[in-house]
Design an enzyme around this catalytic site. Structure first.
Site, PDB file in Angstrom:
ATOM      1  CB  SER A 134      47.771  -1.304 -95.679  1.00  0.00           C
ATOM      2  OG  SER A 134      46.858  -0.707 -96.309  1.00  0.00           O
ATOM      3  CE1 TYR A 158      46.557   1.831 -91.249  1.00  0.00           C
ATOM      4  CE2 TYR A 158      46.128   2.113 -93.465  1.00  0.00           C
ATOM      5  CZ  TYR A 158      46.231   1.376 -92.566  1.00  0.00           C
ATOM      6  OH  TYR A 158      45.876   0.076 -92.630  1.00  0.00           O
TER       7      TYR A 158
END
Length: 706
Positions: free
Chosen positions: A583, A596
């Site tokens: 990501s 995250y």
């Protein structure tokens, strides 16, 4: 054949004829030909995929003269009767085919006759006529079947085949000794009717069966009746003269053990077979296969090779038998590799010697000398080919060959085609021309991809992108397995996709998913770590459970899948690719994202570490960093979307526009965009790139790598 006999039930063939459906096609003989063909092709004991041929002769209006003329419709070259459609038929003027007799100069001019078929075309949109065209043209009946049933070939490939045929059918059978298909064989079939007007069955030695009828239904049941009669004769003789295949020599392992052993060995075999191009595998431990490979006769029969031309065109002239592999060698890689080196090199040398013995002045160059079929007593059969369908069909063909040997040995003695005849079929210039006309392989043809998170929006998009370029794919995930596999198979074919359950946090579950991948396709080349979870919370709101779930699924999951997949990649010895879907948060420190973002950063750095370690094995490891893929993404179905909306002070509905506006390109990011990035890493475009990061985020300056 004026009286049609339809038994109330068959023991050895399946009767798929539907009277109501056939009645709905009445008056359209071509439609009835297709229906008959498709019903015959449903039963692999009757004919193999792509094998056999069917035809019908009709009266059509000549577009030039306006008069009715006889036309023969026949399965075109390379077609399959089980899936035959009008597009796969060749339509030819029948009288012109008959007139070709005046141009025929003898056996040495057989191939030239094929070029003349084009001058006989009635339907200019036809498929190319096959070599079997004259075999049907000279049969004086409307509907004609030429099939390769196991039971008939067992008789046709028997030392005493002609006498056995006479015993079964008496004067109603005609026997034509083995000859390569062509114009002269058509003339020999015609001669059968001239010398025996009452003939009901024609058997081609070592080759197959001819039956016919005035109607499609009559032809269909005449074929079934002939196969049933031959099958019954064989069944009466199994075990009468001697035990089947001389009795059992080796006992089969338990089913679960066979599967584990096959999964352990297949990647090694695939590596050897992929010497010239990447191959896809198929494994079967069908009881018919085990009966043969566990038998005393395996040593005698396997080297003889197959009989029917269709069989060895798919399987090579003979298999490689792994009958002397040391017990426990799967646990001793060096010992196993040494054993396989010797077996494969011996096979290649034998195949090359076969080519040199049999080649003619104009023979094509020697082809791939590696085995197609491997037989492992106690375990099963492996086949390898350019794609999954071809590998599966090769296994089906060799199973048919086993059935033939079983029947022939039960009633007589199995006789394979002479080596020179086999070579002349395998290296036939017409077959070579067909191979040369085949389209160039796609960039990922023969490649096997394992995609975790494969039923999610991004994972499925990646799998489909790779499949468009020729790969097969295994979609590994927790849910939506059956529905996703069914949906993808409708577009890309059922052979080319599998879905399997996985929990990437559990080593045993990962091992099972990789095992299923290997059993389905023989190995793996491309590993996509796409399984994911998203939790967006501030530091004070992030629980230990949140932290552990993120670390387990994203970091531990990527580690476990990569670790176990590398074992398979190393066995193959052909390199490979790992692409990790991380990501932009691996590079960008955003708000309310400590758990995250940390996990994604770990994924990214693990990719770098693996790239550095696995380069010596030619295994490339790269990373794709998406950002805000909202459409069809599982992570946006839960609390993540609400968390990100809260972090940015907007509603969930406003998120897509927000994410698009903050990019330099002002573009929404779609699953297909991520898939394209993955494909570029693995399709050879960046074959000398490893340890790299590709952001697919529309341009977001804070996450620029440099």
């Amino acid at each position: 054949m004026s009286t049609l006999t339809i038994p109330s039930n068959y023991q050895y063939v399946n009767n798929y004829w539907d009277e109501a459906h056939a009645a709905s096609l009445a008056g359209d003989e071509v439609a009835l030909l297709l229906y008959r063909s498709n019903m015959l092709g449903r039963d692999l004991r009757i004919t193999n995929y792509g094998g056999g041929n069917t035809s019908v002769k009709t009266q059509e209006v000549d577009p030039i003269t306006g008069e009715k003329v006889p036309v023969m419709w026949i399965k075109g070259s390379g077609g399959d009767i089980g899936t035959l459609t009008r597009k796969g038929l060749a339509g030819l003027y029948h009288d012109r085919l008959v007139a070709l007799k005046n141009r025929y100069l003898g056996l040495e001019f057989e191939d030239e006759m094929v070029g003349l078929f084009g001058y006989c075309m009635f339907d200019l949109n036809s498929a190319a006529p096959s070599i079997d065209t004259p075999l049907h043209a000279f049969v004086p009946h409307v509907h004609v079947d030429h099939l390769h049933p196991d039971a008939l070939i067992a008789i046709a490939a028997s030392k005493d085949g002609e006498a056995i045929a006479k015993e079964i059918w008496g004067e109603k059978v005609e026997w034509v000794p083995w000859q390569r298909p062509g114009f002269d064989l058509g003339l020999q079939i015609e001669a059968c009717f001239e010398r025996n007007p009452g003939v009901e069955v024609i058997i081609l030695g070592g080759h197959g069966l001819f039956t016919w009828g005035a109607t499609a239904q009559e032809c269909y049941f005449n074929s079934l009746n002939a196969i049933e009669k031959a099958s019954a004769y064989l069944n009466e003789n199994y075990g009468k003269k001697r035990p089947i295949f001389g009795g059992m020599k080796v006992a089969s392992h338990e089913p679960a053990t066979r599967q584990s052993m096959a999964a352990a060995l297949a990647p090694y075999l695939r590596g050897y077979c992929s010497q010239f191009r990447s191959m896809v595998g198929h494994f079967t431990d069908d009881e018919r296969v085990l009966e043969f490979i566990n038998s005393n006769d395996l040593e005698k029969l396997a080297p003889l090779g197959t009989s029917c031309p269709d069989h060895f065109l798919r399987t090579k002239i003979r298999p490689l038998v792994l009958d002397d592999m040391a017990e426990g060698s799967l646990e001793k890689p060096e010992e196993l590799r040494s054993y396989l080196d010797g077996k494969i090199e011996a096979y290649r040398a034998d195949y090359t010697a076969y080519y040199e013995r049999c080649k003619r002045a104009n023979s094509p160059a020697v082809r791939d000398p590696n085995p197609v079929v491997f037989l492992w007593p106690g375990v099963g059969m492996f086949t390898f080919a350019k794609d999954k369908q071809t590998a599966r069909v090769a296994a089906e063909f060799y199973t048919n060959a086993i059935n033939v040997m079983k029947g022939a040995e039960a009633v007589s003695e199995y006789v394979a085609l002479p080596e020179q005849e086999a070579f002349d079929i395998e290296y036939w210039l017409l077959e070579e021309a067909k191979l040369q006309r085949m389209p160039k392989p796609k960039s990922l043809s023969g490649k096997i991809a394992l995609v975790t998170g494969g039923t999610g929006g991004i994972g499925q998009a990646i799998a489909e992108e790779l499949m468009r370029e020729g790969a097969v794919a295994v979609l590994a995930d927790r849910d939506r397995l059956e529905e996703t596999q069914t949906g993808v198979a409708k577009t890309y074919g059922k052979d080319n996709v599998r879905a399997t359950a996985i929990d990437v946090t559990q080593p045993d579950a990962v091992a099972e998913a990789i095992k299923q991948t290997v059993l389905a396709y023989g190995g793996v080349d491309i590993v996509i770590n796409c399984a994911g979870i998203s939790i967006s919370k501030a530091l004070e709101d992030t629980t230990l459970q949140d932290w552990d779930r993120l670390q387990d699924i994203l970091v531990k999951g990527q580690f476990l899948v990569s670790q176990q997949a590398v074992e398979v990649l190393r066995k193959q010895g052909t390199g490979g690719d790992i692409v990790n879907i991380a990501s932009k948060n691996a590079l960008f420190a955003g708000p309310n994202n400590v758990g995250y973002g940390t996990a994604k950063a770990a994924q990214l750095h693990m990719s770098r570490l693996l790239a550095a370690e696995l380069g010596k094995d030619k295994i490339r490891v790269n990373t794709v960093n998406p950002d805000a893929v909202l459409r069809n993404s599982k992570i946006w179905e839960g609390e993540w979307a609400a968390g990100r909306a809260k972090a940015y002070g907007v509603s969930v509905e406003e998120l897509p526009a927000l994410y698009a506006k903050r990019t330099i390109l002002n573009e929404e990011i779609l699953p297909e965009d991520i898939a394209t990035a993955v494909r570029v890493f693995v399709d050879g475009s960046l074959g000398k790139s490893t340890g790299n990061v590709l952001n697919v985020d529309g341009g977001f300056a804070p996450s620029f790598v440099r």
